[in-house]
Design a protein around this motif. Structure first.
Motif, PDB file in Angstrom:
ATOM      1  N   LEU A   1      -9.822 -11.047   3.669  1.00  0.00           N
ATOM      2  CA  LEU A   1     -11.078 -10.851   5.047  1.00  0.00           C
ATOM      3  C   LEU A   1     -12.034 -12.029   4.720  1.00  0.00           C
ATOM      4  CD1 LEU A   1     -12.461  -8.809   5.791  1.00  0.00           C
ATOM      5  CD2 LEU A   1     -13.007  -7.744   3.909  1.00  0.00           C
ATOM      6  N   VAL A   2     -11.531 -12.693   3.451  1.00  0.00           N
ATOM      7  CA  VAL A   2     -13.454 -13.785   2.973  1.00  0.00           C
ATOM      8  C   VAL A   2     -12.896 -14.864   4.270  1.00  0.00           C
ATOM      9  CG1 VAL A   2     -14.722 -15.002   2.289  1.00  0.00           C
ATOM     10  CG2 VAL A   2     -14.600 -12.400   1.229  1.00  0.00           C
TER      11      VAL A   2
ATOM     12  N   GLN B   1       1.145  -1.133   0.165  1.00  0.00           N
ATOM     13  CA  GLN B   1       0.034  -0.164   0.079  1.00  0.00           C
ATOM     14  C   GLN B   1       1.112   1.285   0.187  1.00  0.00           C
ATOM     15  OE1 GLN B   1      -2.616   0.328   3.004  1.00  0.00           O
ATOM     16  NE2 GLN B   1      -3.917   1.721   2.585  1.00  0.00           N
TER      17      GLN B   1
ATOM     18  N   ALA C   1     -11.400  -3.138   8.049  1.00  0.00           N
ATOM     19  CA  ALA C   1     -11.886  -3.160   6.993  1.00  0.00           C
ATOM     20  C   ALA C   1     -13.789  -2.746   7.793  1.00  0.00           C
ATOM     21  CB  ALA C   1     -12.170  -4.587   6.336  1.00  0.00           C
TER      22      ALA C   1
ATOM     23  N   TRP D   1      -6.283  -9.034  -0.892  1.00  0.00           N
ATOM     24  CA  TRP D   1      -6.507  -8.657   1.208  1.00  0.00           C
ATOM     25  C   TRP D   1      -7.546  -8.981   1.043  1.00  0.00           C
ATOM     26  CZ3 TRP D   1      -9.575  -5.136   2.192  1.00  0.00           C
ATOM     27  CH2 TRP D   1      -9.562  -4.978   3.038  1.00  0.00           C
ATOM     28  N   HIS D   2      -8.696  -9.116  -0.428  1.00  0.00           N
ATOM     29  CA  HIS D   2      -9.850  -9.629   0.210  1.00  0.00           C
ATOM     30  C   HIS D   2     -10.209 -10.941   0.447  1.00  0.00           C
ATOM     31  CE1 HIS D   2     -11.802  -5.162  -0.560  1.00  0.00           C
ATOM     32  NE2 HIS D   2     -11.054  -5.260  -1.954  1.00  0.00           N
ATOM     33  N   THR D   3      -9.469 -10.991  -0.239  1.00  0.00           N
ATOM     34  CA  THR D   3      -9.288 -13.229   0.004  1.00  0.00           C
ATOM     35  C   THR D   3      -9.321 -13.481   1.429  1.00  0.00           C
ATOM     36  OG1 THR D   3      -8.984 -13.487  -2.122  1.00  0.00           O
ATOM     37  CG2 THR D   3      -8.366 -15.407  -0.416  1.00  0.00           C
TER      38      THR D   3
ATOM     39  N   ARG E   1      -3.097  -3.550  -7.472  1.00  0.00           N
ATOM     40  CA  ARG E   1      -4.412  -4.484  -7.277  1.00  0.00           C
ATOM     41  C   ARG E   1      -4.230  -5.864  -7.286  1.00  0.00           C
ATOM     42  NH1 ARG E   1      -6.270  -2.773 -13.723  1.00  0.00           N
ATOM     43  NH2 ARG E   1      -8.029  -4.430 -12.593  1.00  0.00           N
TER      44      ARG E   1
ATOM     45  N   LYS F   1     -20.255  -8.390  12.177  1.00  0.00           N
ATOM     46  CA  LYS F   1     -20.231  -9.700  11.539  1.00  0.00           C
ATOM     47  C   LYS F   1     -20.044 -10.388  12.092  1.00  0.00           C
ATOM     48  CE  LYS F   1     -19.888  -8.522   7.018  1.00  0.00           C
ATOM     49  NZ  LYS F   1     -20.277  -9.650   6.236  1.00  0.00           N
TER      50      LYS F   1
ATOM     51  N   MET G   1      -6.788  -4.917   9.341  1.00  0.00           N
ATOM     52  CA  MET G   1      -6.757  -4.556   8.350  1.00  0.00           C
ATOM     53  C   MET G   1      -8.333  -3.392   8.320  1.00  0.00           C
ATOM     54  SD  MET G   1      -8.003  -8.113   6.784  1.00  0.00           S
ATOM     55  CE  MET G   1      -8.044  -7.739   4.961  1.00  0.00           C
TER      56      MET G   1
ATOM     57  N   GLU H   1      -4.395  -6.097  -3.728  1.00  0.00           N
ATOM     58  CA  GLU H   1      -6.073  -6.140  -2.306  1.00  0.00           C
ATOM     59  C   GLU H   1      -6.507  -6.813  -2.875  1.00  0.00           C
ATOM     60  OE1 GLU H   1      -6.161  -2.638  -4.963  1.00  0.00           O
ATOM     61  OE2 GLU H   1      -6.287  -0.991  -3.784  1.00  0.00           O
ATOM     62  N   ALA H   2      -6.885  -7.595  -4.196  1.00  0.00           N
ATOM     63  CA  ALA H   2      -7.750  -9.016  -4.486  1.00  0.00           C
ATOM     64  C   ALA H   2      -6.409  -9.461  -3.394  1.00  0.00           C
ATOM     65  CB  ALA H   2      -7.337  -9.522  -5.663  1.00  0.00           C
TER      66      ALA H   2
END
Length: 571
Positions: free
Chosen positions: A197-198, A169, A225, A193-195, A187, A234, A223, A190-191
């Motif tokens: 998170l999930v 970042q 988020a 990072w979302h993985t 990018r 959550k 994170m 970041e993808a």
């Protein structure tokens, strides 16, 4: 006027005399013409007269010399002419080529400028390639950042993954808008990072201990988020999904096993979730005291979120409890004990819901008892239709009810009267009452005492009505012996079964215990007719069929008996 100006004027005059039609163009400005005119000005008249002749001779001589020169040097002249023509042609070609060159010079200039630019770019690319080759190791480390982060996520090394994401970042903020490769790496990270998170949220849907929960929520906080309220939501959603999965895995074929297992799973896991929530969100004051009143208009904020979720979970458990109890369980008292322990254990977290459990058990117990009595009424009606008094011999003689003369040992026993054996419908009815009361005695909340008494009151009134209907249907065919037997049946019902049922009611619901719970005296309990059958209403249809004798009121007859009756277990 100066002297040169005077000479020019004279020369002009002389020229007009010599060339009356004007000076030829080839002689204008010729310095030799001026020289010749000046020379003529110095000549005398005789000389001037001879000048024309001299000029003619001079012209002839020059022509002859020219001819002679041309004849003697004609080759040279021819060569010179050819050379002149050739030179002229060459000059023409050179001029054309020069014109062509001039036309192509702008294009050549543009090409040269483009070549300079291309050369500069090639030079820059060569320099970059040289720099890239020199820093190959460092570039490989940057290019492998997405693969490294993916490996960290796959191996659950979230600490390193967060550090890599933070580094990328910062790298993107400084170089991402300048270097396309860095932008592409940002990018990709970041993808991933979302993985991650999930994946972290998905792990909250698993069976986790408190340290693991603290670690996962710590990662989610780092994170950034979710906001604090969103993170609470959550967390509760994920843990709720895990709890729901555990409850759905319980087999539902047997209501007793399903309810027992549901109570155990809900008590243990829900308590663990509450403990985890309080440890993770210690500043949430709303979790310290939970209100189980219906929540209306609750907004999604931290101070009411946990209350709403726990309220929903408890309501879901109560709904399951009521459903399984209605399906039928083998041991209500066991389930009641587990539920009360469940509610008591939750008092440590400010969520004691035993007050919500009691009405469910009271309603289920009451409904079950009423259903049993309704079935007994139907069975009695069927048995009475098949009952006959023909050749009926009574083997047992009844004794008058005298509780004052009844020994204490007999008062404490709850054996049914033997006279009921002579009349099968009444005996079967009594056995049904005993089975229903014995089943009720195991879990007999005082709240159903009045409902149970009223249910038995209505059942006995129904029995009296059925006996009266039987008499009206069969009386015309009665013989003397049958009429006497029928009177014994009515006496057995009035003086044996009804008092015995009253004694059984007080055996299940001891009057002294009820008075202690209600805070009233035994006399007030009798006056209010609580847990007391209304004998006159029951026997009203049969009073003209009963033998003439004084009925002992049940309230006074059973007052002494209640003092020695065993205390029923309070649910």
């Amino acid at each position: 006027m100066s002297f040169p100006d005077k000479m020019d004027l004279e020369n002009e005059r002389v020229l007009k005399l010599i060339f009356p039609h004007g000076v030829p163009s080839n002689l204008r400005g010729n310095p030799e013409l001026d020289y010749y005119l000046a020379k003529l000005g110095t000549c005398k008249v005789d000389q001037l007269k001879k000048e024309q002749t001299r000029l003619g001779d001079e012209t002839k001589r020059i022509l002859d010399q020219t001819q002679e020169l041309a004849i003697s040097n004609y080759k040279t002249f021819i060569t010179t002419a050819e050379n002149s023509r050739s030179i002229f042609n060459e000059f023409q070609k050179a001029e054309d080529q020069v014109d062509t060159l001039i036309n192509k010079l702008p294009t050549l200039s543009e090409k040269c400028e483009q070549f300079l630019k291309d050369s500069a770019e090639l030079t820059e690319q060569r320099r970059l390639n040289s720099t890239t080759l020199h820093k190959n190791a460092q570039l490989l480390e940057i290019l492998e950042l997405p693969q490294l982060m993916e490996r960290c996520i796959r191996e659950d090394r979230y600490e390193e993954a967060l550090e890599l994401a933070s580094y990328v970042q910062r790298l993107g903020q400084h170089q991402g808008h300048l270097i396309p490769v860095v932008h592409s790496i940002v990018r990709s990270v970041e993808a991933l990072w979302h993985t991650m998170l999930v994946q972290l949220v998905a792990q909250l849907r698993m069976d986790l201990q408190l340290p693991k929960c603290l670690q996962i929520v710590g990662y989610l906080r780092r994170m950034q988020a979710f906001s604090d309220n969103e993170l609470k939501l959550k967390f509760l959603q994920a843990r709720d999904a895990w709890l729901t999965t555990c409850l759905e895995a319980v087999p539902q074929t047997d209501a007793q096993q399903h309810l027992t297992k549901t109570i155990e799973i809900t008590r243990i896991n829900l308590f663990n979730i509450i403990t985890q929530y309080r440890a993770i969100f210690p500043d949430d004051e709303s979790a310290k005291s939970v209100s189980l009143k219906p929540l209306q208009g609750v907004s999604c904020n931290g101070d009411r979120l946990f209350q709403a979720w726990l309220h929903n979970k408890i309501n879901g458990f109560l709904s399951t409890l009521e459903t399984d109890l209605e399906r039928g369980v083998n041991s209500i008292e066991t389930v009641l004990g587990q539920c009360m322990y469940f509610g008591l254990s939750f008092s440590r977290v400010g969520a004691d819901f035993r007050g919500l459990i009691a009405p469910i058990f009271v309603r289920i117990v009451c409904n079950k008892f009423e259903s049993t009595i309704a079935q007994l009424n139907a069975n009695f009606e069927q048995e009475l239709e098949k009952f006959t008094l023909i050749n009926k011999v009574t083997l047992h003689s009844r004794k008058p009810l005298d509780t004052t003369a009844m020994p204490s040992s007999e008062q404490k026993t709850y054996a049914p009267p033997e006279t009921l054996l002579d009349f099968y419908p009444l005996a079967a009815l009594c056995n049904g009452y005993l089975n229903a009361l014995n089943e009720l005695r195991l879990c007999a909340p005082f709240a159903v005492a009045t409902d149970v008494t009223n249910c038995l009151q209505q059942s006995l009134q129904f029995v009296a009505q059925r006996v009266l209907a039987f008499y009206r249907q069969e009386q015309q065919a009665f013989t003397g012996n049958e009429r006497e037997t029928f009177v014994k049946l009515c006496s057995c019902f009035a003086y044996d079964l009804v008092p015995y049922v009253q004694r059984c009611i007080h055996g299940v619901f001891p009057p002294q215990s009820i008075t202690v719970n209600l805070g009233i005296s035994l006399l007030q309990l009798e006056q209010q007719q609580l847990t007391f059958l209304q004998q006159h209403q029951i026997l009203e249809p049969l009073k003209h069929l009963l033998p003439t004798k004084v009925l002992i009121p049940l309230t006074s007859a059973l007052s002494a008996e209640a003092t020695s009756a065993p205390i029923a277990t309070e649910g």
